[in-house]
Design a protein around this motif. Structure first.
Motif, short mmCIF file in Angstrom:
data_model
loop_
_atom_site.label_atom_id
_atom_site.label_comp_id
_atom_site.label_asym_id
_atom_site.label_seq_id
_atom_site.Cartn_x
_atom_site.Cartn_y
_atom_site.Cartn_z
N ARG A 396 51.29 63.43 98.84
CA ARG A 396 51.38 64.10 97.53
C ARG A 396 51.53 63.04 96.46
O ARG A 396 52.63 62.52 96.23
N ARG A 397 50.47 62.71 95.79
CA ARG A 397 50.55 61.75 94.68
C ARG A 397 50.95 62.49 93.41
O ARG A 397 50.49 63.60 93.14
N SER A 398 51.78 61.83 92.61
CA SER A 398 52.25 62.44 91.37
C SER A 398 51.16 62.50 90.30
O SER A 398 51.22 63.32 89.39
N THR A 399 50.18 61.60 90.41
CA THR A 399 49.09 61.53 89.43
C THR A 399 47.91 60.84 90.09
O THR A 399 48.06 60.14 91.10
N ASP A 400 46.72 60.99 89.51
CA ASP A 400 45.54 60.32 90.05
C ASP A 400 45.34 58.94 89.42
O ASP A 400 44.35 58.26 89.69
N LYS A 401 46.29 58.54 88.62
CA LYS A 401 46.19 57.24 87.94
C LYS A 401 46.91 56.16 88.73
O LYS A 401 47.77 56.46 89.56
N PRO A 402 46.59 54.89 88.49
CA PRO A 402 47.34 53.80 89.14
C PRO A 402 48.83 53.90 88.82
O PRO A 402 49.22 54.39 87.75
N GLY A 403 49.65 53.44 89.74
CA GLY A 403 51.09 53.54 89.55
C GLY A 403 51.66 54.89 89.91
O GLY A 403 52.78 55.24 89.50
N MET A 408 59.96 59.69 98.39
CA MET A 408 60.49 58.81 99.43
C MET A 408 61.26 59.59 100.50
O MET A 408 61.59 59.06 101.55
N ASP A 409 61.54 60.88 100.25
CA ASP A 409 62.27 61.70 101.22
C ASP A 409 61.33 62.43 102.17
O ASP A 409 61.77 62.98 103.17
N SER A 410 60.03 62.43 101.87
CA SER A 410 59.05 63.11 102.72
C SER A 410 58.33 62.08 103.60
O SER A 410 58.66 60.90 103.61
N TRP A 411 57.32 62.52 104.34
CA TRP A 411 56.54 61.58 105.18
C TRP A 411 55.85 60.52 104.33
O TRP A 411 55.51 59.45 104.85
N ASP A 412 55.65 60.78 103.03
CA ASP A 412 55.08 59.75 102.15
C ASP A 412 55.97 58.51 102.07
O ASP A 412 55.48 57.42 101.78
N GLY A 413 57.26 58.68 102.30
CA GLY A 413 58.16 57.54 102.31
C GLY A 413 58.19 56.81 103.64
O GLY A 413 58.87 55.79 103.78
N TYR A 414 57.43 57.32 104.60
CA TYR A 414 57.37 56.75 105.96
C TYR A 414 55.93 56.74 106.45
O TYR A 414 55.59 57.32 107.49
N PRO A 415 55.00 56.11 105.69
CA PRO A 415 53.58 56.20 106.04
C PRO A 415 53.25 55.59 107.40
O PRO A 415 52.32 56.05 108.07
N PHE A 452 44.42 59.27 103.90
CA PHE A 452 44.59 59.95 102.61
C PHE A 452 44.07 59.11 101.45
O PHE A 452 43.80 59.64 100.38
N ALA A 453 43.94 57.81 101.65
CA ALA A 453 43.40 56.96 100.58
C ALA A 453 41.90 57.17 100.39
O ALA A 453 41.33 56.74 99.38
N LYS A 454 41.27 57.82 101.37
CA LYS A 454 39.82 58.09 101.30
C LYS A 454 39.61 59.60 101.40
O LYS A 454 39.62 60.17 102.49
N PRO A 455 39.44 60.27 100.26
CA PRO A 455 39.31 61.73 100.27
C PRO A 455 38.20 62.26 101.16
O PRO A 455 38.28 63.40 101.64
N ASP A 456 37.17 61.44 101.42
CA ASP A 456 36.08 61.92 102.27
C ASP A 456 36.30 61.56 103.75
O ASP A 456 35.40 61.76 104.58
N ASP A 480 54.58 73.40 86.16
CA ASP A 480 54.07 72.54 85.08
C ASP A 480 53.15 71.43 85.58
O ASP A 480 52.25 70.99 84.87
N ASN A 481 53.39 70.98 86.80
CA ASN A 481 52.58 69.86 87.32
C ASN A 481 51.39 70.34 88.13
O ASN A 481 50.76 69.55 88.84
N TRP A 482 51.04 71.61 88.05
CA TRP A 482 49.99 72.19 88.89
C TRP A 482 48.65 71.47 88.69
O TRP A 482 48.02 71.02 89.66
N ASP A 483 48.21 71.35 87.46
CA ASP A 483 46.91 70.70 87.19
C ASP A 483 46.91 69.25 87.67
O ASP A 483 45.94 68.78 88.27
N ARG A 484 47.99 68.56 87.39
CA ARG A 484 48.08 67.15 87.76
C ARG A 484 48.06 66.98 89.29
O ARG A 484 47.37 66.10 89.81
N TYR A 485 48.81 67.81 90.00
CA TYR A 485 48.84 67.72 91.46
C TYR A 485 47.50 68.06 92.09
O TYR A 485 47.05 67.38 93.02
N MET A 486 46.88 69.10 91.60
CA MET A 486 45.60 69.52 92.19
C MET A 486 44.53 68.46 91.97
O MET A 486 43.67 68.23 92.83
#
Length: 546
Positions: A396-403, A408-415, A452-456, A480-486
């Motif tokens: 789950r990325r917070s944004t599609d932009k760099p940075g 860190m509490d989910s599996w994203d914190g333990y890739p 996940f780094a490669k959507p295809d 509020d973050n629906w558009d950004r997350y999708m």
């Protein structure tokens, strides 16, 4: 000795043990440490209370917390209740003596065709809880059960055994629930869940919350009752956790769901403390001190859930991960991603990933559980390999932009941990992987990508995330973050922020999730609606809307 003085004595003993033992496995070192394991006053030990209280002297209904069942096997199911005529008092209104309890299992709810019956003891040392494991039941069959003590008879519970291991099962139906903060609102979703036709319910964590509940029940804003002051403090001691379970289990909607369906439970963090990791607490409490709290929390969890004897904790340790088989159709590997994990990287919030979080040595399951999971997949013959667990598995990325930031509490914190699990599924030949998740107080539907780094990249499974029953109060349909997350997560197919549950159906052709929500929970009586349905085909992983 009164309940209060007994608990104070236990507290003094375990703190004395902890003062002399500073390392992780301290409870096995000395006789004093055995007190931390709560073993000095358990049934079967010399110090345990051995006298029996005459149940005929129980003047008030002791079955105030209802009945429950869980962990179905093909020939048995756990039956649970607790004797507590005054549930908001320490000890539940009973003396420190065991009480004899009779139980019955029948084919019919009027108990004209009783198939199993027996007598067991409700020990004071287990807070007068009862765990019965009747054997010799028929596979894939509905049963009814009840308890008796003195002149009192419990309400009737309905349960169901699992199909035989080699049975060809046409379909299965399950409820998915999580996150039920009492102080955030009513458990209305459970009333609707009780009316569903289900084989079982998976509770995916945060059965209770450690935070204080004030006299009006928080957002429930009671005007017809006043909750005792004992709830208006954070749970830390064994007495605190036991009382908090009593508060939750007096909720009529939760009682109805437990009486209607067997529950298969796993915890997350709030059953003990927010965002803890193994022996590392949320704050600066020393690990030895925190493990005293964890021992109390784990003890109360086992006491109050329909869990089998192998899950009974030993001090701050409890083997909660386990495997259930539902014929040839489904294998369920229930995980514990809280007890064995590495401490969260960069704190426990949303952070930019870096060397600390991507360290290949980090684990969210622990090495032993990880091997157990993958070895189980290698032996599995099931159509669906389903993993009920706690925190979001897909990225789950917070944004599609760099940075961008990740949790860190989910599996994203333990890739690295996630990569080992996905590689293990691939090497085991798992074709139909389904992950079930709670924690985040929203409905999600994810495709699980091999990279996940490669959507295809290849889709290797799906994840169904259920929203909370109550945590987060009423919620909103479109956060509020629906558009950004999708936009940032193209593998995210569905996102909804209301309260509710998921109804999951498995058959030989597809796994389908019906996402259900209620419009409000800060007042009782809300209706239920299905807001979306997503499915994945057997042999062709990837979600499509139904």
């Amino acid at each position: 000795m009164t309940h209060s003085s007994y608990d104070d004595q236990v507290e003094r003993e375990i703190r004395a043990a902890a003062a002399h033992l500073g390392r992780r496995r301290f409870l096995t070192v000395t006789g004093a440490a055995a007190a931390l394991a709560f073993a000095t006053n358990l049934p079967g030990t010399a110090q345990a209370a051995s006298s029996t209280y005459d149940a005929a002297r129980i003047a008030d209904n002791p079955f105030t917390l209802g009945v429950a069942s869980g962990d179905p096997r093909s020939d048995s199911v756990v039956l649970w209740t607790r004797l507590a005529p005054r549930p908001f008092e320490v000890g539940g209104g009973l003396p420190r003596k065991k009480v004899q309890v009779r139980w019955e299992v029948a084919h019919d709810e009027r108990f004209r065709r009783v198939v199993r019956r027996g007598t067991t003891s409700a020990y004071a040392e287990f807070n007068h809880t009862v765990h019965v494991e009747p054997a010799g039941l028929e596979p894939g069959r509905t049963y009814y059960f009840r308890f008796r003590t003195g002149k009192w008879i419990s309400e009737v519970g309905r349960t169901r055994t699992a199909p035989a291991a080699q049975a060809r099962v046409s379909d299965l139906s399950f409820g998915l629930v999580s996150c039920q903060a009492y102080h955030d609102g009513y458990f209305t979703a459970y009333r609707h869940l009780a009316d569903e036709d289900l084989d079982a319910v998976f509770h995916l964590g945060d059965y209770l919350y450690e935070y204080a509940v004030n006299s009006v029940g928080g957002a429930r804003n009671y005007t017809d009752r006043t909750l005792p002051e004992v709830f208006n403090r954070e749970t830390v001691k064994l007495e605190d956790y036991r009382l908090r379970y009593a508060l939750y289990k007096t909720d009529p909607d939760l009682k109805a769901a437990h009486a209607a369906h067997p529950f298969i439970v796993t915890w997350d963090d709030h059953e003990t403390e927010n965002n803890y990791a193994d022996d590392t607490p949320e704050n600066d409490v020393p690990p030895a001190e925190f493990l005293i709290r964890r021992a109390a929390a784990y003890r109360a969890y086992w006491e109050n859930q329909p869990l089998r004897a192998p899950q009974r904790p030993n001090g701050p340790d409890m083997r909660l991960y386990r495997r259930l088989q539902y014929g040839r159709l489904a294998q369920f590997d229930i995980l514990d991603t809280r007890q064995y994990r590495s401490d969260q990287a960069y704190g426990d919030g949303w952070q930019v990933p870096g060397p600390e979080s991507t360290d290949p040595s980090r684990t969210i399951t622990g090495a032993e559980q990880e091997r157990w999971l993958i070895d189980g997949w290698r032996r599995s013959k099931a159509v669906w390999n389903v993993v009920p667990q706690q925190v979001t598995f897909a990225e789950r990325r917070s944004t599609d932009k760099p940075g961008y930031k990740l949790s860190m509490d989910s599996w994203d914190g333990y890739p690295a941990s996630r990569e080992r699990v996905l590689a293990g599924a691939e090497s085991a030949g798992v074709d139909n992987l389904v992950v079930l998740t709670g924690d985040v107080h929203v409905h999600y539907a994810f495709d699980i990508k091999r990279d996940f780094a490669k959507p295809d990249s290849r889709t290797v499974g799906v994840e169904f995330v259920t929203t909370s029953v109550a945590s987060g109060k009423d919620g909103v349909e479109k956060p509020d973050n629906w558009d950004r997350y999708m936009k940032a997560n193209p593998h995210l197919r569905f996102y909804n922020g209301k309260r509710g549950y998921v109804a999951l159906t498995l058959d030989g052709e597809q796994a389908r999730a019906d996402y259900k929500t209620v419009p409000y929970i800060t007042r009782p009586g809300a209706p239920i609606q299905t807001v979306a349905s997503y499915a994945t085909e057997a042999g062709n992983p990837g979600l499509h809307q139904v």
